[in-house]
Design an enzyme around this catalytic site. Sequence first.
Site, PDB file in Angstrom:
ATOM      1  N   PHE A 179       0.840  -1.197   0.000  1.00 30.76           N
ATOM      2  CA  PHE A 179       0.000   0.000   0.000  1.00 30.76           C
ATOM      3  C   PHE A 179       0.872   1.244   0.000  1.00 30.76           C
ATOM      4  CE2 PHE A 179       0.680  -0.749   4.525  1.00 30.76           C
ATOM      5  CZ  PHE A 179       0.848   0.514   5.060  1.00 30.76           C
ATOM      6  N   CYS A 180       0.280   2.350  -0.453  1.00 27.10           N
ATOM      7  CA  CYS A 180       0.967   3.647  -0.490  1.00 27.10           C
ATOM      8  C   CYS A 180      -0.114   4.723  -0.402  1.00 27.10           C
ATOM      9  CB  CYS A 180       1.805   3.782  -1.763  1.00 27.10           C
ATOM     10  SG  CYS A 180       0.834   3.623  -3.286  1.00 27.10           S
ATOM     11  N   THR A 181       0.198   5.939  -0.805  1.00 22.69           N
ATOM     12  CA  THR A 181      -0.767   7.029  -0.670  1.00 22.69           C
ATOM     13  C   THR A 181      -1.932   6.894  -1.649  1.00 22.69           C
ATOM     14  OG1 THR A 181       1.028   8.497   0.000  1.00 22.69           O
ATOM     15  CG2 THR A 181      -1.052   9.530  -0.612  1.00 22.69           C
ATOM     16  N   CYS A 186       2.497   1.348  -4.737  1.00 27.43           N
ATOM     17  CA  CYS A 186       2.210  -0.036  -4.362  1.00 27.43           C
ATOM     18  C   CYS A 186       1.997  -0.908  -5.589  1.00 27.43           C
ATOM     19  CB  CYS A 186       1.044  -0.140  -3.388  1.00 27.43           C
ATOM     20  SG  CYS A 186      -0.334   0.969  -3.619  1.00 27.43           S
ATOM     21  N   ILE A 208      -4.052   4.452   0.290  1.00 30.89           N
ATOM     22  CA  ILE A 208      -4.637   4.896   1.561  1.00 30.89           C
ATOM     23  C   ILE A 208      -5.812   5.839   1.331  1.00 30.89           C
ATOM     24  CG2 ILE A 208      -4.188   6.206   3.679  1.00 30.89           C
ATOM     25  CD1 ILE A 208      -1.242   5.251   3.426  1.00 30.89           C
TER      26      ILE A 208
END
Length: 246
Positions: A179-181, A186, A208
């Site tokens: 996961f990432c922003t 990701c 996210i």
Amino acid sequence: MLSIINISAYRFVRLSHDLLAELQIKLKKETQQLGLKGTILLSEEGINLFLAGQREAITEFQEQLNRVPALKNLTFKESLSDFQPFKKMFVKLKKEIIPFGIDAIRPEIRTATSIAPETLKSWFKERPNLVLLDTRNSFEVEFGSFENSLHLELKHFRDFPTAVQKLPDTVKKAPVVTFCTGGIRCEKASAFLLEAGFDEVYQLEGGILNYFEKCGGDHYDGLCFVFDDRKTLTPSLEVFDSTKNP
């Protein structure tokens, strides 16, 4: 009043050199005419954009972008603010839309299965052996992350491949969700993990910010850092106000 629309989107897709040159000129002109500000990154591997402006201008830009066959039906993530979080408008040609440094990684050809935020929320209880792998830089992680997630202490996203090599075999054999922003890191990270021989890899669809939109702050501790003048967002996708939340 929350009158500024903030959008972000990306797509890994092969864009020719001639199309890139044409797009740079076209998008510079269109964003200037519409009064938008932010950044559009163009590369042979795709597009990555962050823009903000009035609703009518954002809608018109999305419609114009949708007329480009390779960029049709992009998925946009949206949030609101009461100020313009970008100072200028840039349309840049880059080698990569997210720097990684490994040309062999081609997410548009092979990447991990995306899972919806609602699925991840359910997995917190249903899959206790799940490894949530945070692909963001360490200073971003300090503002907040998913509970019990694994952090690689990255200074730059380019450090991800080296950091992964140091992970124990137990992680390599476990189900992993990157996961990432907003999803772009990701997705590239998950493509790398597949090439590196990880057994079961997924990526959080939309990162996210999409999780916040669909599931709020469940199983997430803290805020989410964003790369503009908003700085951090709450799980309700509002700009964090330190004067109200000391």
